[in-house]
Design a protein around this motif. Structure first.
Motif, PDB file in Angstrom:
ATOM      1  N   UNK A  10       0.861  -1.184   0.000  1.00  0.00           N
ATOM      2  CA  UNK A  10       0.000   0.000   0.000  1.00  0.00           C
ATOM      3  C   UNK A  10       0.896   1.233   0.000  1.00  0.00           C
ATOM      4  N   UNK A  11       0.994   1.900  -1.137  1.00  0.00           N
ATOM      5  CA  UNK A  11       1.858   3.093  -1.182  1.00  0.00           C
ATOM      6  C   UNK A  11       1.146   4.310  -0.616  1.00  0.00           C
ATOM      7  N   UNK A  12       1.941   5.155  -0.001  1.00  0.00           N
ATOM      8  CA  UNK A  12       1.448   6.462   0.423  1.00  0.00           C
ATOM      9  C   UNK A  12       1.730   7.451  -0.695  1.00  0.00           C
ATOM     10  N   UNK A  13       2.017   8.682  -0.324  1.00  0.00           N
ATOM     11  CA  UNK A  13       2.363   9.698  -1.330  1.00  0.00           C
ATOM     12  C   UNK A  13       3.767   9.421  -1.846  1.00  0.00           C
ATOM     13  N   UNK A  14       3.849   9.076  -3.114  1.00  0.00           N
ATOM     14  CA  UNK A  14       5.117   8.804  -3.774  1.00  0.00           C
ATOM     15  C   UNK A  14       5.351   9.934  -4.769  1.00  0.00           C
ATOM     16  N   UNK A  15       6.555  10.459  -4.794  1.00  0.00           N
ATOM     17  CA  UNK A  15       6.897  11.582  -5.680  1.00  0.00           C
ATOM     18  C   UNK A  15       6.857  11.117  -7.134  1.00  0.00           C
ATOM     19  N   UNK A  16       5.733  11.383  -7.777  1.00  0.00           N
ATOM     20  CA  UNK A  16       5.525  11.016  -9.182  1.00  0.00           C
ATOM     21  C   UNK A  16       4.959  12.221  -9.934  1.00  0.00           C
ATOM     22  N   UNK A  17       4.864  12.092 -11.235  1.00  0.00           N
ATOM     23  CA  UNK A  17       4.260  13.157 -12.039  1.00  0.00           C
ATOM     24  C   UNK A  17       2.808  13.375 -11.637  1.00  0.00           C
ATOM     25  N   UNK A  18       2.107  12.300 -11.304  1.00  0.00           N
ATOM     26  CA  UNK A  18       0.699  12.420 -10.912  1.00  0.00           C
ATOM     27  C   UNK A  18       0.565  13.237  -9.619  1.00  0.00           C
ATOM     28  N   UNK A  19       1.433  13.002  -8.667  1.00  0.00           N
ATOM     29  CA  UNK A  19       1.383  13.763  -7.420  1.00  0.00           C
ATOM     30  C   UNK A  19       1.687  15.233  -7.698  1.00  0.00           C
ATOM     31  N   UNK A  20       2.616  15.498  -8.603  1.00  0.00           N
ATOM     32  CA  UNK A  20       2.914  16.883  -8.983  1.00  0.00           C
ATOM     33  C   UNK A  20       1.682  17.549  -9.601  1.00  0.00           C
ATOM     34  N   UNK A  21       0.932  16.810 -10.424  1.00  0.00           N
ATOM     35  CA  UNK A  21      -0.305  17.348 -11.002  1.00  0.00           C
ATOM     36  C   UNK A  21      -1.327  17.650  -9.913  1.00  0.00           C
ATOM     37  N   UNK A  22      -1.434  16.763  -8.930  1.00  0.00           N
ATOM     38  CA  UNK A  22      -2.370  16.991  -7.824  1.00  0.00           C
ATOM     39  C   UNK A  22      -1.982  18.221  -7.014  1.00  0.00           C
ATOM     40  N   UNK A  23      -0.687  18.431  -6.843  1.00  0.00           N
ATOM     41  CA  UNK A  23      -0.220  19.638  -6.140  1.00  0.00           C
ATOM     42  C   UNK A  23      -0.602  20.892  -6.915  1.00  0.00           C
ATOM     43  N   UNK A  24      -0.453  20.856  -8.232  1.00  0.00           N
ATOM     44  CA  UNK A  24      -0.826  22.005  -9.059  1.00  0.00           C
ATOM     45  C   UNK A  24      -2.311  22.292  -8.940  1.00  0.00           C
ATOM     46  N   UNK A  25      -3.116  21.248  -8.972  1.00  0.00           N
ATOM     47  CA  UNK A  25      -4.566  21.408  -8.845  1.00  0.00           C
ATOM     48  C   UNK A  25      -4.931  21.989  -7.482  1.00  0.00           C
ATOM     49  N   UNK A  26      -4.296  21.475  -6.428  1.00  0.00           N
ATOM     50  CA  UNK A  26      -4.569  21.986  -5.073  1.00  0.00           C
ATOM     51  C   UNK A  26      -4.158  23.447  -4.957  1.00  0.00           C
ATOM     52  N   UNK A  27      -3.025  23.800  -5.536  1.00  0.00           N
ATOM     53  CA  UNK A  27      -2.560  25.193  -5.481  1.00  0.00           C
ATOM     54  C   UNK A  27      -3.548  26.116  -6.174  1.00  0.00           C
ATOM     55  N   UNK A  28      -4.034  25.716  -7.328  1.00  0.00           N
ATOM     56  CA  UNK A  28      -5.009  26.534  -8.052  1.00  0.00           C
ATOM     57  C   UNK A  28      -6.307  26.657  -7.264  1.00  0.00           C
ATOM     58  N   UNK A  29      -6.763  25.538  -6.703  1.00  0.00           N
ATOM     59  CA  UNK A  29      -8.022  25.534  -5.965  1.00  0.00           C
ATOM     60  C   UNK A  29      -7.937  26.408  -4.717  1.00  0.00           C
ATOM     61  N   UNK A  39       3.574  25.679  -1.680  1.00  0.00           N
ATOM     62  CA  UNK A  39       2.723  25.673  -0.484  1.00  0.00           C
ATOM     63  C   UNK A  39       1.901  24.391  -0.401  1.00  0.00           C
ATOM     64  N   UNK A  40       1.340  23.981  -1.528  1.00  0.00           N
ATOM     65  CA  UNK A  40       0.545  22.751  -1.568  1.00  0.00           C
ATOM     66  C   UNK A  40       1.413  21.548  -1.217  1.00  0.00           C
ATOM     67  N   UNK A  41       2.620  21.498  -1.763  1.00  0.00           N
ATOM     68  CA  UNK A  41       3.550  20.395  -1.475  1.00  0.00           C
ATOM     69  C   UNK A  41       3.918  20.374   0.005  1.00  0.00           C
ATOM     70  N   UNK A  42       4.222  21.541   0.539  1.00  0.00           N
ATOM     71  CA  UNK A  42       4.612  21.624   1.947  1.00  0.00           C
ATOM     72  C   UNK A  42       3.478  21.146   2.856  1.00  0.00           C
ATOM     73  N   UNK A  43       2.248  21.539   2.533  1.00  0.00           N
ATOM     74  CA  UNK A  43       1.100  21.115   3.347  1.00  0.00           C
ATOM     75  C   UNK A  43       0.925  19.601   3.289  1.00  0.00           C
ATOM     76  N   UNK A  44       1.062  19.019   2.114  1.00  0.00           N
ATOM     77  CA  UNK A  44       0.932  17.562   1.974  1.00  0.00           C
ATOM     78  C   UNK A  44       2.033  16.843   2.734  1.00  0.00           C
TER      79      UNK A  44
END
Length: 97
Positions: A12-31, A38-43
């Motif tokens: 069961x993987x947790x948050x793994x540094x991948x392109x998908x996680x980077x996309x999720x960070x971008x989405x969170x930052x925009x939202x 900031x989004x990365x630091x919070x995660x």
């Protein structure tokens, strides 16, 4: 060399540094109207080890389970998540669940 994967074993993987996680960070930052940093630091702050895992760390766990060194391990669930499952379990216990 190695052994076959036992279908009863799970990784069961947790948050793994991948392109998908980077996309999720971008989405969170925009939202949230903040920066990607900031989004990365919070995660990462929510992870007990304070960082994302690497693809190599996740792969090492899978390779171990496929190796002869794990030949006596069956039906195991291995959380590769920087401590997230343990933290969540402690919270539930404290809450009386």
């Amino acid at each position: 060399m190695g052994r076959r994967w036992d279908p009863g074993e799970h990784v069961i993987p947790g948050r793994i540094a991948t392109e998908r996680v980077a996309e999720l960070e971008e989405t969170a930052a925009q939202r949230l109207g903040g920066t990607v940093a900031d989004a990365r630091q919070a995660q990462q702050a929510a992870i007990p080890l304070g960082r994302y895992g690497t693809v190599d760390e996740l792969a090492a766990a899978v390779v171990f389970l496929l190796s002869d060194a794990a030949s006596y391990i069956t039906g195991a669930t291995l959380s590769v998540d920087g401590g997230m499952v343990e933290r969540s379990s402690r919270r539930r216990r404290r809450a009386g669940h």
